[in-house]
Design a protein around this motif. Sequence first.
Motif, short mmCIF file in Angstrom:
data_model
loop_
_atom_site.label_atom_id
_atom_site.label_comp_id
_atom_site.label_asym_id
_atom_site.label_seq_id
_atom_site.Cartn_x
_atom_site.Cartn_y
_atom_site.Cartn_z
N LEU A 53 -58.82 -5.02 20.92
CA LEU A 53 -58.24 -3.93 21.70
C LEU A 53 -56.74 -3.92 21.47
CD1 LEU A 53 -60.12 -4.22 25.10
CD2 LEU A 53 -59.97 -2.14 23.73
N ARG A 54 -56.19 -2.74 21.28
CA ARG A 54 -54.73 -2.64 21.14
C ARG A 54 -54.21 -1.61 22.12
NH1 ARG A 54 -51.54 0.27 16.31
NH2 ARG A 54 -52.33 2.02 17.51
N LEU A 55 -53.22 -2.01 22.88
CA LEU A 55 -52.53 -1.11 23.80
C LEU A 55 -51.09 -0.97 23.34
CD1 LEU A 55 -52.17 0.42 26.59
CD2 LEU A 55 -51.45 -1.81 27.49
N VAL A 56 -50.68 0.23 22.95
CA VAL A 56 -49.27 0.47 22.64
C VAL A 56 -48.54 0.59 23.96
CG1 VAL A 56 -47.61 2.00 21.54
CG2 VAL A 56 -49.83 1.63 20.48
N LEU A 57 -47.57 -0.26 24.17
CA LEU A 57 -46.88 -0.29 25.47
C LEU A 57 -46.08 0.99 25.65
CD1 LEU A 57 -45.86 -4.05 25.52
CD2 LEU A 57 -47.83 -2.94 26.55
N PRO A 58 -46.23 1.65 26.79
CA PRO A 58 -45.69 3.00 26.99
C PRO A 58 -44.21 3.14 26.72
CG PRO A 58 -47.18 2.41 28.76
CD PRO A 58 -46.99 1.17 27.95
N LYS A 59 -43.39 2.25 27.24
CA LYS A 59 -41.94 2.38 27.07
C LYS A 59 -41.55 2.24 25.62
CE LYS A 59 -40.70 0.82 31.72
NZ LYS A 59 -39.96 -0.19 32.51
N ALA A 60 -42.19 1.26 24.93
CA ALA A 60 -41.86 1.06 23.53
C ALA A 60 -42.28 2.27 22.69
CB ALA A 60 -42.54 -0.20 23.00
N ALA A 61 -43.45 2.82 22.98
CA ALA A 61 -43.93 3.97 22.21
C ALA A 61 -43.07 5.20 22.45
CB ALA A 61 -45.38 4.26 22.59
N ALA A 62 -42.64 5.39 23.70
CA ALA A 62 -41.85 6.57 24.04
C ALA A 62 -40.51 6.58 23.33
CB ALA A 62 -41.66 6.64 25.55
N SER A 63 -40.00 5.37 23.01
CA SER A 63 -38.68 5.31 22.40
C SER A 63 -38.73 5.53 20.88
CB SER A 63 -38.04 3.94 22.69
OG SER A 63 -38.80 2.92 22.06
N GLN A 64 -39.93 5.63 20.33
CA GLN A 64 -40.06 5.82 18.89
C GLN A 64 -40.75 7.16 18.60
OE1 GLN A 64 -38.72 3.76 16.78
NE2 GLN A 64 -38.05 2.34 18.38
N SER A 65 -39.98 8.14 18.18
CA SER A 65 -40.51 9.49 17.99
C SER A 65 -41.50 9.54 16.83
CB SER A 65 -39.37 10.47 17.72
OG SER A 65 -38.64 10.07 16.56
N ARG A 66 -41.48 8.57 15.90
CA ARG A 66 -42.32 8.63 14.73
C ARG A 66 -43.64 7.88 14.92
NH1 ARG A 66 -39.67 10.03 10.15
NH2 ARG A 66 -41.78 10.36 9.38
N TYR A 67 -43.90 7.35 16.09
CA TYR A 67 -45.16 6.64 16.30
C TYR A 67 -46.36 7.53 16.02
CZ TYR A 67 -49.15 4.60 18.64
OH TYR A 67 -50.40 4.14 18.93
N GLU A 148 -52.96 -2.16 30.92
CA GLU A 148 -51.55 -2.27 31.31
C GLU A 148 -51.35 -3.45 32.26
OE1 GLU A 148 -50.55 1.54 32.90
OE2 GLU A 148 -50.48 2.52 30.94
N ARG A 149 -52.30 -3.64 33.17
CA ARG A 149 -52.21 -4.79 34.09
C ARG A 149 -52.36 -6.09 33.32
NH1 ARG A 149 -50.86 -8.26 36.14
NH2 ARG A 149 -51.31 -9.23 38.17
N LEU A 150 -53.23 -6.10 32.32
CA LEU A 150 -53.42 -7.28 31.49
C LEU A 150 -52.15 -7.62 30.72
CD1 LEU A 150 -55.55 -9.37 30.61
CD2 LEU A 150 -56.21 -7.79 28.79
N ALA A 151 -51.48 -6.60 30.22
CA ALA A 151 -50.22 -6.82 29.50
C ALA A 151 -49.17 -7.44 30.41
CB ALA A 151 -49.71 -5.49 28.92
N GLU A 166 -59.64 -13.58 32.58
CA GLU A 166 -61.08 -13.50 32.29
C GLU A 166 -61.75 -12.48 33.19
OE1 GLU A 166 -65.01 -16.37 32.43
OE2 GLU A 166 -63.08 -17.21 31.82
N CYS A 167 -61.32 -12.40 34.46
CA CYS A 167 -61.89 -11.40 35.37
C CYS A 167 -61.57 -9.98 34.90
CB CYS A 167 -61.35 -11.62 36.79
SG CYS A 167 -61.97 -13.11 37.60
N MET A 168 -60.32 -9.74 34.47
CA MET A 168 -59.94 -8.41 34.00
C MET A 168 -60.69 -8.06 32.71
SD MET A 168 -55.88 -7.92 34.87
CE MET A 168 -55.30 -9.49 34.25
N LEU A 169 -60.82 -9.04 31.81
CA LEU A 169 -61.54 -8.78 30.56
C LEU A 169 -63.01 -8.48 30.82
CD1 LEU A 169 -60.07 -11.42 28.10
CD2 LEU A 169 -59.84 -8.94 27.96
N THR A 170 -63.58 -9.10 31.85
CA THR A 170 -64.97 -8.83 32.20
C THR A 170 -65.15 -7.36 32.56
OG1 THR A 170 -65.34 -11.09 32.99
CG2 THR A 170 -66.85 -9.39 33.78
#
Length: 303
Positions: A53-67, A148-151, A166-170
């Motif tokens: 699973l990959r989550l692009v972190l919102p703040k980092a993604a928002a700062s890069q217009s070419r994502y 996001e909570r896991l991050a 482990e609970c969140m991944l479940t």
Amino acid sequence: MYSVKYLEYDPSNVGEFWTESRLVDDGFDIQIQGAQWLSAGTAVIEAKNSCLLRLVLPKAAASQSRYSDNKGRFSGRDCDFQSLGQVLFLPPGTEFQFYHGVSQFKSMICLFDPGVLGPLAGIEWCWEDCLNDGMLNLKSNYLQVSMERLAQEVAAPGFASQLHTECMLTGIAMDLHRQFLGSRTPGDCRGKLSLQQIRQLREMLDGDPEMGNSVAKLAQMWEMPPRKFSMLFKNTVGLTLRQYVAQSRIRKAKSLLLDHKVLIKQVSYQTGFQNPASFAAAFRKEVGMTPEAFRQEMRRVNP
């Protein structure tokens, strides 16, 4: 177990990657990772034995217009590259073609095996023939919030982070199961134990850990040869019976060790070991430290 293979078609386009934080335990390996590509290119990413699973972190993604230049598709499927979403999922054994533009962003990379997570061992995780382009842009609000909570937990671990993770991944794994495997019947995955058999087996092992030492006795309960039972068990869970029992005992021991009022010798007996010495040896082999050192480390991390 928790491995991913990355191969750039043009080696000159290989990006730079760095890890800012990481949380590892039986069943998962999660990293907060930065990535930067100075030129466009195409790579192959293969999730080997684990779900990715990959989550692009919102703040980092928002700062890069070419994502938005980053696109992908599953190998072997007759379809065009599509824009990737903030949450992407690759089942184990999947080969994924990734096109990247000039970009830089931060993401959480989560490798996990739902069959190893205690509450999910009795559920069939057969990902064969289940590829869906929706996996490249998961739109589940539950998954979004959970990731996001896991991050946050990985970036700043708190009390009993491994257990909390482990609970969140479940919950995350069950949501993925509902989306992509929920319509399947038990017969869709052949060469495996049934859901009912795995549940019964877990109940027996929880009640009497010594049962895990005799494949012959367990196989006899379902009237099959021990060799066949061992093969079906490994196909279902991904581990040998011995490995599964050992990991289950150590997970339970870790949980008990968080309670400082419980003596280590009590933990050893409650997890099915004959004496504290054999418990300490098994724990050190799996975790890399003695039970006492683990308890002290947990006190230091979560005073």
